[in-house]
Design a protein around this motif. Structure first.
Motif, short mmCIF file in Angstrom:
data_model
loop_
_atom_site.label_atom_id
_atom_site.label_comp_id
_atom_site.label_asym_id
_atom_site.label_seq_id
_atom_site.Cartn_x
_atom_site.Cartn_y
_atom_site.Cartn_z
N PRO A 199 0.83 -1.20 0.00
CA PRO A 199 0.00 0.00 0.00
C PRO A 199 0.87 1.26 0.00
O PRO A 199 1.84 1.35 0.74
N HIS A 200 0.50 2.20 -0.85
CA HIS A 200 1.27 3.45 -0.96
C HIS A 200 0.40 4.46 -1.70
O HIS A 200 -0.58 4.09 -2.34
N ALA A 201 0.79 5.73 -1.62
CA ALA A 201 0.20 6.74 -2.50
C ALA A 201 1.35 7.17 -3.40
O ALA A 201 2.51 7.01 -3.04
N ASP A 202 1.05 7.71 -4.58
CA ASP A 202 2.13 8.08 -5.49
C ASP A 202 2.69 9.46 -5.16
O ASP A 202 1.98 10.34 -4.69
N GLY A 203 3.97 9.64 -5.45
CA GLY A 203 4.61 10.94 -5.22
C GLY A 203 4.55 11.83 -6.44
O GLY A 203 5.11 12.92 -6.47
N VAL A 254 -4.47 5.98 -1.42
CA VAL A 254 -3.60 4.83 -1.14
C VAL A 254 -4.07 3.68 -2.03
O VAL A 254 -5.27 3.47 -2.19
N HIS A 255 -3.14 3.00 -2.65
CA HIS A 255 -3.49 1.86 -3.49
C HIS A 255 -2.45 0.76 -3.33
O HIS A 255 -1.37 0.99 -2.77
N ARG A 256 -2.78 -0.43 -3.78
CA ARG A 256 -1.86 -1.57 -3.66
C ARG A 256 -2.15 -2.54 -4.81
O ARG A 256 -3.16 -2.39 -5.50
#
Ligand SMILES: O=C(O)CCC(=O)C(=O)O
Ligand SMILES: [Fe+2]
Length: 321
Positions: A199-203, A254-256
């Protein structure tokens, strides 16, 4: 212990996930990051991820245009992403890109390793750079290429085979105007316990993604929603820099990526990121008495984002006032 070898993250990341899948190897411990019981809140059956018909935003009657624009705004405020259709890139061309990506990953390892990178580099074929100790590894292989501005292209890292790869990517980047990085990802088939991408959000400012199999999930209100397989659609997802520039009006979700237990999955992502050294911050018109400033001006946010990403954290708080 006899028969058990404990490899470090560096050693594991210098091996390709695809090799482990082909050899029928079990994922080593460092890849295991799910307890397998988070399926309960998976809303995999019906995806309410908004669909926007971009063609209605350019040449239609005023009321249709306004209605679609309203849908778009509400998608970006509540989801931070939408499935774009009617975007002008024919499905046959998206298929062509998926096809060259599949052909690239389908080649023998020696061929792909001609452009492989080390575990500290970004660009080239391999895995993401080694994260901070204790962070799980992603069950995926990537080909990461800088595409814009053109003088940043390192053609020696562009695959020679399949031989249409270069032409197809050039054509796509021309259509995709100013996307700065292209990334082709192969997520090995594998059951529940590993993630294709944590899981992360893009920069980025924003990111375009298309896939050939399901796997990508977006979080909204604490739940995971699967981006459905739709060959004509491109997912447009806001990154943290868009959230900053809109003073928090558009969300960076947030996506994964879940690994698929039946098939490996290919995805192509294009990142649009403000150039290095450029200061960004909330647009003046989006800051006022009714909407106080949430974010300050920042520079090179993508670097800060990456430092935190490697520690399994978001970086957005570093930009708040
Ligand atoms: O593979 C995907 O669908 C998503 C990729 C992604 O989220 C990323 O690279 O930031
Ligand atoms: Fe992402």
């Amino acid at each position: 212990m006899a028969g058990v070898s404990v490899l470090s993250a560096e050693e594991l990341l210098s091996k390709r996930v695809q090799e482990m899948v082909l050899n029928g190897e079990e994922p080593p411990q460092l890849y295991i990051c799910r307890d397998g019981d988070d399926t309960e809140d998976d809303s995999t059956l019906i995806s309410p991820i908004p669909i926007i018909d971009m063609s209605l935003l350019s040449c239609s009657t005023r009321s249709t245009y306004e209605e679609e624009l309203q849908k778009l705004k509400s998608a970006l405020c509540s989801w931070g992403c939408f499935q774009a259709i009617g975007h002008g890139t024919p499905t046959s061309f998206l298929d062509k890109i998926r096809q060259v990506a599949r052909e690239f990953f389908g080649q023998p390892m020696e061929e792909k390793k001609k452009i492989s990178k080390t575990v500290v580099d970004f660009e080239g074929y391999g895995a993401d750079p080694v994260p901070e100790e204790g962070q799980p590894l992603d069950w995926s292989d990537r080909l990461f290429l800088d595409v814009y501005p053109e003088d940043r292209r390192k053609y020696k890292l562009w695959p020679e085979n399949p031989n249409s790869f270069r032409e197809v990517l050039e054509e796509y980047t021309e259509k995709a105007e100013n996307a700065d990085r292209a990334h082709f990802q192969s997520h090995g088939e594998r059951p529940d316990l590993v993630l294709g991408l944590k899981p992360h959000a893009d920069g980025s400012g924003y990111t375009l993604i298309f896939q050939d199999e399901e796997g990508l999930q977006v979080q909204n209100n604490g739940k995971w929603f699967t981006v459905p397989k739709n060959p004509e659609a491109v997912l447009i997802l806001m990154g943290d820099q868009m959230e900053i520039m809109t003073n928090g009006i558009f969300r960076s979700p947030v996506h994964r990526v879940l690994s698929n237990s039946e098939r490996d999955r290919i995805s192509v992502a294009m990142f649009y990121t403000p150039e290095a050294g450029k200061e960004i911050g909330p647009e003046d018109g989006l800051v006022g008495e009714e909407r106080p400033r949430i974010f300050k001006k920042v520079k090179d946010y993508a670097d800060t984002h990456w430092e935190y990403y490697q520690r399994g954290m978001r970086a957005l708080h570093t930009a708040t006032v």
